[in-house]
Design an enzyme around this catalytic site. Structure first.
Site, PDB file in Angstrom:
ATOM      1  N   PHE A 184      10.027  -5.874 -11.457  1.00  0.00           N
ATOM      2  CA  PHE A 184      11.478  -6.042 -11.562  1.00  0.00           C
ATOM      3  C   PHE A 184      12.162  -4.751 -12.011  1.00  0.00           C
ATOM      4  O   PHE A 184      13.347  -4.561 -11.764  1.00  0.00           O
ATOM      5  CB  PHE A 184      11.830  -7.199 -12.508  1.00  0.00           C
ATOM      6  CG  PHE A 184      11.539  -6.948 -13.969  1.00  0.00           C
ATOM      7  CD1 PHE A 184      12.506  -6.470 -14.817  1.00  0.00           C
ATOM      8  CD2 PHE A 184      10.278  -7.218 -14.481  1.00  0.00           C
ATOM      9  CE1 PHE A 184      12.233  -6.246 -16.161  1.00  0.00           C
ATOM     10  CE2 PHE A 184       9.996  -7.016 -15.817  1.00  0.00           C
ATOM     11  CZ  PHE A 184      10.975  -6.515 -16.663  1.00  0.00           C
ATOM     12  N   ARG A 226      16.567 -12.712 -14.140  1.00  0.00           N
ATOM     13  CA  ARG A 226      15.533 -13.274 -15.009  1.00  0.00           C
ATOM     14  C   ARG A 226      14.976 -14.514 -14.322  1.00  0.00           C
ATOM     15  O   ARG A 226      15.226 -15.637 -14.707  1.00  0.00           O
ATOM     16  CB  ARG A 226      16.095 -13.637 -16.383  1.00  0.00           C
ATOM     17  CG  ARG A 226      16.676 -12.490 -17.167  1.00  0.00           C
ATOM     18  CD  ARG A 226      15.660 -11.682 -17.967  1.00  0.00           C
ATOM     19  NE  ARG A 226      14.741 -10.901 -17.159  1.00  0.00           N
ATOM     20  CZ  ARG A 226      13.927  -9.969 -17.683  1.00  0.00           C
ATOM     21  NH1 ARG A 226      13.932  -9.718 -18.979  1.00  0.00           N
ATOM     22  NH2 ARG A 226      13.115  -9.303 -16.905  1.00  0.00           N
ATOM     23  N   PHE A 255       7.676 -13.019 -22.873  1.00  0.00           N
ATOM     24  CA  PHE A 255       8.592 -11.970 -22.450  1.00  0.00           C
ATOM     25  C   PHE A 255       7.821 -11.103 -21.465  1.00  0.00           C
ATOM     26  O   PHE A 255       6.591 -10.998 -21.541  1.00  0.00           O
ATOM     27  CB  PHE A 255       9.098 -11.155 -23.642  1.00  0.00           C
ATOM     28  CG  PHE A 255      10.128 -10.140 -23.246  1.00  0.00           C
ATOM     29  CD1 PHE A 255      11.330 -10.545 -22.706  1.00  0.00           C
ATOM     30  CD2 PHE A 255       9.881  -8.783 -23.391  1.00  0.00           C
ATOM     31  CE1 PHE A 255      12.280  -9.612 -22.313  1.00  0.00           C
ATOM     32  CE2 PHE A 255      10.830  -7.849 -23.001  1.00  0.00           C
ATOM     33  CZ  PHE A 255      12.033  -8.254 -22.460  1.00  0.00           C
ATOM     34  N   THR A 256       8.513 -10.500 -20.531  1.00  0.00           N
ATOM     35  CA  THR A 256       7.858  -9.801 -19.426  1.00  0.00           C
ATOM     36  C   THR A 256       6.846  -8.765 -19.907  1.00  0.00           C
ATOM     37  O   THR A 256       5.710  -8.726 -19.429  1.00  0.00           O
ATOM     38  CB  THR A 256       8.913  -9.126 -18.541  1.00  0.00           C
ATOM     39  OG1 THR A 256       9.824  -8.405 -19.380  1.00  0.00           O
ATOM     40  CG2 THR A 256       9.684 -10.150 -17.736  1.00  0.00           C
ATOM     41  N   ASP A 286       7.742 -11.996 -32.959  1.00  0.00           N
ATOM     42  CA  ASP A 286       8.555 -10.996 -32.277  1.00  0.00           C
ATOM     43  C   ASP A 286       9.970 -11.147 -32.813  1.00  0.00           C
ATOM     44  O   ASP A 286      10.681 -12.097 -32.493  1.00  0.00           O
ATOM     45  CB  ASP A 286       8.511 -11.224 -30.763  1.00  0.00           C
ATOM     46  CG  ASP A 286       9.392 -10.234 -29.989  1.00  0.00           C
ATOM     47  OD1 ASP A 286      10.220  -9.543 -30.618  1.00  0.00           O
ATOM     48  OD2 ASP A 286       9.265 -10.166 -28.757  1.00  0.00           O
TER      49      ASP A 286
END
Length: 482
Positions: free
Chosen positions: A455, A389, A132-133, A223
């Site tokens: 982003f 994304r 995940f980013t 997570d």
């Protein structure tokens, strides 16, 4: 939960809640939407909600709260330390997630920061089913590198594989042997894999990962931000659990994990987050970092009112009627778009509907960010705010070179119990029109690029006048319609 059938034969999701509080939406003219894009640097994060009609950017902090959550906020204990609100939340964490020791943090990325500060050293590798980013950013900021270990079919857009989020067990063991357990502080499993279409993993896959973690003495970190929805799809798709409750499946998954962290903005429809474990050693390793980065141990940077709503929201995660609504709406929209041959990630996952910009905008090179272009174009012709994304969400390598994403997706998030079916059908209609006019969409280029998480804040502009041409076609087809 039994399927609810309609006499007409239609297969549509039925809301199992009623709306009691409403918020006005704004559908502004297309000319204003074009102005808003230029003002926001063609980055949907930088749009004002006054210009947004349907906000499908994210489900993070945008899920509808229940009446019980709102009422619980009124009993908050405002004490800086030792608040009774915290102890109610701590009990909910133990009841729902089965973990005795809980550290509050203000959201999921705060948990990632603390885990990375505590465990990541230069040269460490973190295997995961997908990044995940924010997780990747925190790991790399602390000198580590991520290693994504999915099966090949995870990257197939039109697939029937029910668990594309499964970690590749063979590659995991090969990687551990090659790099040695001492260089791998933990294995990370994400429920569910956000950046490849909200795809879940199976309980059996998690068991297999656990077996390798035990074999090599490596911690397993979960997570759990979308744990409820992952558990719901396990119930629907994994034969062993078809008669199990959500609570039973959730506990199986958390019991397999040494440490669980989550964004409450997703998991419990409230703002906040947490790290929890049954290992007092892990707790002590992390404890001192919470007051340093977040707040005292009984609030961790979270408003006590949100702590109260989080406790109630965790219990509501066990309610199938709460959890099923978003996946069912997503499945409905995926199926309707698929009927029109619009490329969309299948099978339907959680969190949102994911448009495949690589196919829809196949005429746009990755160097011109097709997913960002598609997200901007969709906002222009509909007022629908989705999230890029793809490669914009990636980060450059250590030499400043662009790293292109495995997939170029536009995520249309479907938060829990927020949108009506008519609004979902509006999304279907506007995506269908845009797909028929996709050749009018052009590329983007950066004009402002922050060094980290670009982003969120980056600014772009179109490579030519394609937005004006797309607007002209919209007005030709729709006249003065918004």
């Amino acid at each position: 939960m039994q399927e609810i059938k309609f006499y007409s034969g239609e297969n549509i999701p039925l809301e199992l809640h009623k709306t009691r509080i409403v918020q006005k939406l704004h559908l502004v003219p297309i000319e204003r939407r074009l102005e808003a894009l230029y003002e926001g640097g063609f980055n949907t994060f930088r749009l004002s909600t006054l210009d947004v009609f349907l906000d499908m950017l994210t489900d993070s902090g945008t899920n509808a709260m229940s009446d019980n959550q709102l009422s619980a906020m009124m009993q908050a204990d405002d004490a800086y330390a030792g608040s009774q609100s915290f102890f109610r939340l701590q009990k909910a964490v133990e009841d729902v997630l089965g973990k005795k020791y809980y550290l509050p943090v203000h959201q999921g990325r705060a948990a990632e920061n603390i885990l990375s500060k505590a465990y990541i050293k230069s040269g460490n590798l973190i295997p995961m089913n997908y990044h995940f980013t924010t997780a990747m950013a925190h790991i790399t900021e602390n000198g580590g590198k991520i290693v994504e270990l999915l099966y090949d079919e995870a990257y197939v857009v039109n697939s029937s594989n029910p668990f594309k989020g499964n970690m590749n067990i063979e590659k995991l063991e090969e990687m551990i042997r090659l790099h040695e357990p001492k260089n791998i502080p933990f294995i990370r499993m994400e429920a569910s894999t956000n950046l490849i279409g909200g795809q879940p993993f199976s309980v059996q896959n998690l068991r297999d990962v656990r077996a390798l973690a035990d074999k090599y003495g490596i911690r397993l970190v979960l997570d759990a931000s979308l744990l409820g929805e992952n558990a719901y799809l396990v119930m629907k798709r994994e034969e062993e659990f078809k008669n199990s409750s959500l609570g039973e499946i959730i506990r199986v998954m958390t019991d397999l994990s040494d440490l669980v962290y989550f964004s409450a903005r997703k998991l419990s429809s409230s703002r906040g987050g947490g790290i929890c474990t049954n290992d007092i050693g892990i707790y002590k390793e992390l404890e001192a970092l919470v007051p340093l980065y977040e707040g005292f141990l009984t609030y961790g940077g979270i408003s006590v009112r949100e702590i109260e709503s989080m406790a109630v929201g965790l219990y509501e995660t066990l309610d199938e009627t709460v959890i099923c609504q978003s996946p069912n709406f997503i499945e409905y929209l995926v199926n309707e778009l698929d009927k029109k041959n619009i490329p969309v990630i299948k099978p339907a996952g959680v969190l949102g509907v994911h448009l495949d910009a690589m196919q829809i905008c196949s005429h746009i090179p990755q160097s011109q960010y097709p997913a960002g272009s598609l997200a901007a174009a969709l906002f222009l012709i509909s007022g629908i705010r989705g999230m890029e994304r793809g490669s914009i969400s990636n980060q450059r390598d250590e030499y400043g070179n662009e790293t292109y994403a495995d997939m170029e997706l536009v995520r249309l998030a479907v938060p829990r119990r927020v949108f009506t079916l008519s609004q979902i059908k509006y999304v279907e209609d506007r995506v269908n029109w845009l797909y028929d006019n996709r050749e009018l969409i052009g590329g983007l280029k950066f004009v402002y690029e922050p060094p980290v998480l670009r982003f969120f804040m980056g600014g772009l502009e179109p490579v030519n006048d394609w937005p004006q041409r797309l607007m002209a076609k919209f007005k030709e087809d729709f006249g003065e319609s918004l």
